[in-house]
Design a protein around this motif. Structure first.
Motif, short mmCIF file in Angstrom:
data_model
loop_
_atom_site.label_atom_id
_atom_site.label_comp_id
_atom_site.label_asym_id
_atom_site.label_seq_id
_atom_site.Cartn_x
_atom_site.Cartn_y
_atom_site.Cartn_z
N PRO A 130 -15.48 -6.23 -61.30
CA PRO A 130 -15.39 -6.60 -59.89
C PRO A 130 -16.32 -5.74 -59.02
O PRO A 130 -16.37 -4.53 -59.17
CB PRO A 130 -13.93 -6.27 -59.57
N ARG A 171 -19.84 -1.72 -51.18
CA ARG A 171 -19.77 -0.45 -50.45
C ARG A 171 -20.18 -0.55 -48.99
O ARG A 171 -19.82 0.30 -48.19
CB ARG A 171 -20.63 0.62 -51.15
N TYR A 218 -8.67 -9.60 -58.13
CA TYR A 218 -9.19 -8.77 -57.05
C TYR A 218 -9.36 -9.67 -55.84
O TYR A 218 -10.24 -10.52 -55.83
CB TYR A 218 -10.52 -8.14 -57.46
N VAL A 244 -5.86 -5.37 -54.96
CA VAL A 244 -5.84 -5.50 -56.41
C VAL A 244 -4.43 -5.89 -56.83
O VAL A 244 -3.47 -5.15 -56.57
CB VAL A 244 -6.25 -4.16 -57.09
N HIS A 265 1.74 -7.21 -52.38
CA HIS A 265 1.08 -6.66 -51.20
C HIS A 265 1.39 -7.50 -49.97
O HIS A 265 1.42 -8.72 -50.04
CB HIS A 265 -0.44 -6.61 -51.41
N ARG A 294 -12.41 0.07 -38.48
CA ARG A 294 -12.98 0.63 -39.70
C ARG A 294 -13.54 -0.45 -40.61
O ARG A 294 -12.87 -1.46 -40.85
CB ARG A 294 -11.91 1.41 -40.48
N GLY A 295 -14.74 -0.20 -41.13
CA GLY A 295 -15.29 -1.09 -42.14
C GLY A 295 -14.53 -0.89 -43.44
O GLY A 295 -14.14 0.23 -43.76
N VAL A 296 -14.30 -1.97 -44.17
CA VAL A 296 -13.56 -1.83 -45.43
C VAL A 296 -14.29 -2.51 -46.59
O VAL A 296 -15.01 -3.49 -46.40
CB VAL A 296 -12.12 -2.38 -45.34
N SER A 297 -14.07 -1.97 -47.80
CA SER A 297 -14.61 -2.52 -49.04
C SER A 297 -13.42 -2.98 -49.87
O SER A 297 -12.55 -2.18 -50.19
CB SER A 297 -15.35 -1.44 -49.82
N LEU A 298 -13.40 -4.26 -50.18
CA LEU A 298 -12.30 -4.77 -51.01
C LEU A 298 -12.88 -5.11 -52.38
O LEU A 298 -13.65 -6.07 -52.52
CB LEU A 298 -11.67 -6.00 -50.34
N THR A 299 -12.51 -4.32 -53.37
CA THR A 299 -13.04 -4.48 -54.72
C THR A 299 -12.93 -5.93 -55.19
O THR A 299 -11.87 -6.53 -55.11
CB THR A 299 -12.29 -3.55 -55.69
N MET A 347 -11.20 -3.43 -40.50
CA MET A 347 -9.83 -3.12 -40.06
C MET A 347 -9.88 -2.96 -38.56
O MET A 347 -10.71 -2.22 -38.03
CB MET A 347 -9.37 -1.81 -40.68
N PRO A 374 1.86 -2.02 -48.45
CA PRO A 374 1.20 -2.65 -47.30
C PRO A 374 -0.32 -2.52 -47.39
O PRO A 374 -0.83 -1.58 -48.00
CB PRO A 374 1.73 -1.85 -46.12
N LEU A 375 -1.02 -3.45 -46.76
CA LEU A 375 -2.47 -3.30 -46.58
C LEU A 375 -2.77 -2.96 -45.13
O LEU A 375 -3.90 -2.69 -44.76
CB LEU A 375 -3.21 -4.59 -46.93
N SER A 376 -1.75 -3.04 -44.29
CA SER A 376 -1.96 -2.66 -42.89
C SER A 376 -1.19 -1.38 -42.64
O SER A 376 -0.17 -1.12 -43.26
CB SER A 376 -1.48 -3.78 -41.95
N CYS A 429 -3.02 3.06 -44.88
CA CYS A 429 -2.57 1.67 -45.01
C CYS A 429 -1.55 1.53 -46.14
O CYS A 429 -0.53 0.89 -45.95
CB CYS A 429 -3.75 0.72 -45.20
N PRO A 456 -9.46 0.59 -49.56
CA PRO A 456 -10.49 -0.15 -48.82
C PRO A 456 -11.50 0.74 -48.10
O PRO A 456 -12.56 0.26 -47.71
CB PRO A 456 -9.71 -0.97 -47.80
#
Lengths: 392, 139
Positions: A106, A110, A179, A184, A193, A268-273, A280, A349-351, B92, B131
């Motif tokens: 995956p 970045r 993913y 994940v 999640h 915030r910038g995020v990277s989701l594998t 965010m 949580p993701l938040s 998070c 993330p």
């Protein structure tokens, strides 16, 4: 009954009583809804989570000689330039062309649009590059310059869909790890999640959009912003429970706010594998306590809010077929473990709830100090108003 | 007497002089440890490393480290190399349900993230799950 003007008058005089959507629960239990509605003027909400469908409009001052920027890159991330000479739109999920994406599955993703937005807000220097074909009035064909947010003429976040009222809860019934934009997910329902601030979340505290409408003054990414429009995919007539809480995504907001006021702690910038990049976003919305019903809605608790548990495994969500396998409430989800179909499954949580609390608290301080007044919506959202509202 | 059983992920790095040593055999035979090789590599110069998990009695584990060092093998405990950067973390929680050993967990009711490096088994699931890249493996 209180009017917006009466509440704003109190805010200006430094006499407004403001509490967060978490605090109001205990207050109403203690003194009752009626008395609480009389005492409290504003309840503040907050949410901080990954919100795709976010982005920013930027205007760079005109170059010398002038240029109609046809193709634009910010730190190698393409921005859409087909608007005007020096305007562009940078989307949160955009990727630089060099990113291998999922060819090394995956992918780790970045850097992308969300990160550039965060870097700009954090005051970091980024590389602006543009190409054009040249015209009589805009002859310049190529431009490259390192810039910061200060060098940009105007910059505002304008996100077509943020602040989902409620959202899917994700698990994976398949036999292999997936993913996803929900993180994940381990095979055979290895984890669950969710992504909502629950009882603190803005649209869950005003479920029928009585006060949150076009023109509502909000906290956006650490600065002040507004609700601009109903968000894309706004679905106000989705099924609800007896308290008016929608059982799925339902309402969404398009929001707008000046990037120059924002704080990178709240965006915030995020990277989701395996999925990509995103942003965010922190949003806080004040709810005016116009009457007892408004107060009642703000006393919503995690246990009152159900969300659909969906299978994000390969046979579920990706196929486009129905994938709901159950229902869970946020009190269960927040506990860290649920019992589902005889299996104990860990939840996460993701938040960020702590950030959501911080946002609701910050907004409360802004209002108490008199620097932030309520904006009366100039128009309600589709489906906004009372519980017996009708679909057109 | 109850024995303190532990499970640790370690990286063993060895030079050409010791590449012939039957290291894994030694860990089993002399120290009664259960090794599980996760990754291993020996380059053309015969230098290499083994990333493995070791399960067994804490006393034996400690004694084995001593023995490995005597043989000239450098031992790095991977858990100590997993760093959680609180200042980058957005609190998070995306790392918490995938963490098999509860090293990354949520303190309730405030829902704040905490990292207990003693519980970490260095599986690196959190690195994939975070993330904002707030967890790193610094070798």
């Amino acid at each position: 009954m209180k009017s917006y003007e009466e509440i704003n008058e109190k805010i200006r005089a430094g006499r407004a009583v403001v509490v967060t959507a978490e605090e109001v629960i205990a207050i109403a239990k203690d003194i009752g809804v009626k008395e609480a509605a009389r005492k409290i003027d504003v309840v503040t909400t907050g949410t901080f989570g990954i919100m795709c469908s976010s982005g920013a409009f930027l205007n760079f001052w005109h170059t010398k000689p002038k240029m109609k920027m046809q193709r634009v890159w910010l730190d190698d991330v393409p921005a859409y330039g087909g608007i005007a000479a020096v305007d562009c739109y940078l989307g949160a999920t955009e990727l630089p062309s060099y990113d291998p994406c999922n060819s090394h599955y995956p992918g780790s993703f970045r850097h992308g649009g969300g990160h550039v937005i965060e870097d700009l807000i954090a005051g970091k220097e980024i590389k602006l590059r543009a190409e054009a074909y040249g015209t009589d009035c805009y002859p310049l064909r190529s431009y490259e310059q390192n810039i910061t947010l200060k060098d940009v003429r105007e910059a505002f976040i304008f996100s077509p869909r943020n602040c989902y009222q409620n959202y899917n809860v994700a698990t994976n019934c398949g036999a292999e790890t997936v993913y996803t934009y929900m993180g994940v997910l381990k095979p055979h329902m290895g984890n669950i999640h969710y992504s909502s601030a629950g009882q603190l979340s803005p649209l869950l505290n005003d479920p029928y959009y009585r006060s949150i409408g076009i023109g509502t003054h909000i906290f956006l990414g650490g600065g002040e912003g507004f609700v601009a429009w109903p968000g894309t995919q706004h679905a106000p007539f989705d099924p609800r429970n007896e308290r008016g809480i929608p059982l799925g995504g339902a309402g969404t907001l398009a929001v707008i706010g000046d990037m120059k006021q924002m704080d990178a702690r709240f965006i915030r910038g995020v990277s989701l594998t395996g999925y990509g990049v995103s942003l965010m976003v922190g949003i806080g919305i004040p709810i005016p306590i116009l009457d007892e019903d408004m107060l009642y809605y703000t006393t919503v608790e995690d246990a009152d809010i159900q969300a659909p548990l969906c299978d994000y495994g390969k046979e579920g969500y990706p196929t486009g077929e129905p994938c709901v396998i159950g229902s869970l409430n946020y009190a269960e989800l927040k506990s860290g473990e649920v019992d589902f179909q005889g299996k104990k499954i860990r939840t996460a949580p993701l938040s960020s709830y702590t950030k959501a609390v911080e946002i609701a608290e910050t907004l409360k301080q802004w209002i108490v100090s008199g620097r932030f007044q309520l904006g009366q919506p100039s128009q309600l959202l589709p489906g906004g108003g009372s519980p017996d509202r009708k679909e057109d | 007497m109850t024995k303190n059983m532990i499970s640790k992920n370690v990286i063993l790095r060895f030079s050409p002089e010791v590449v012939g040593e039957p290291i894994v055999y030694l860990l089993v035979k002399e120290f009664d440890l259960v090794p599980n090789i996760i990754k291993a590599s020996v380059n053309p110069d015969k230098q290499g490393y083994i990333l493995l998990s070791l399960t067994g009695e804490e006393e034996n584990y400690k004694a084995s480290l001593k023995r490995l060092e005597e043989l000239g093998i450098s031992v790095q405990c991977l858990m100590e190399r997993i760093k959680w950067h609180e200042e980058i973390c957005t609190q998070c929680g995306a790392c918490t349900a995938v963490c098999p050993s509860l090293a990354l967990s949520i303190r309730r009711p405030e829902m704040a993230i905490r990292f207990d490096s003693d519980k970490c088994v260095a599986c690196q699931m959190c690195i994939q799950a975070c993330p904002v890249n707030a967890v790193t493996l610094d070798l």
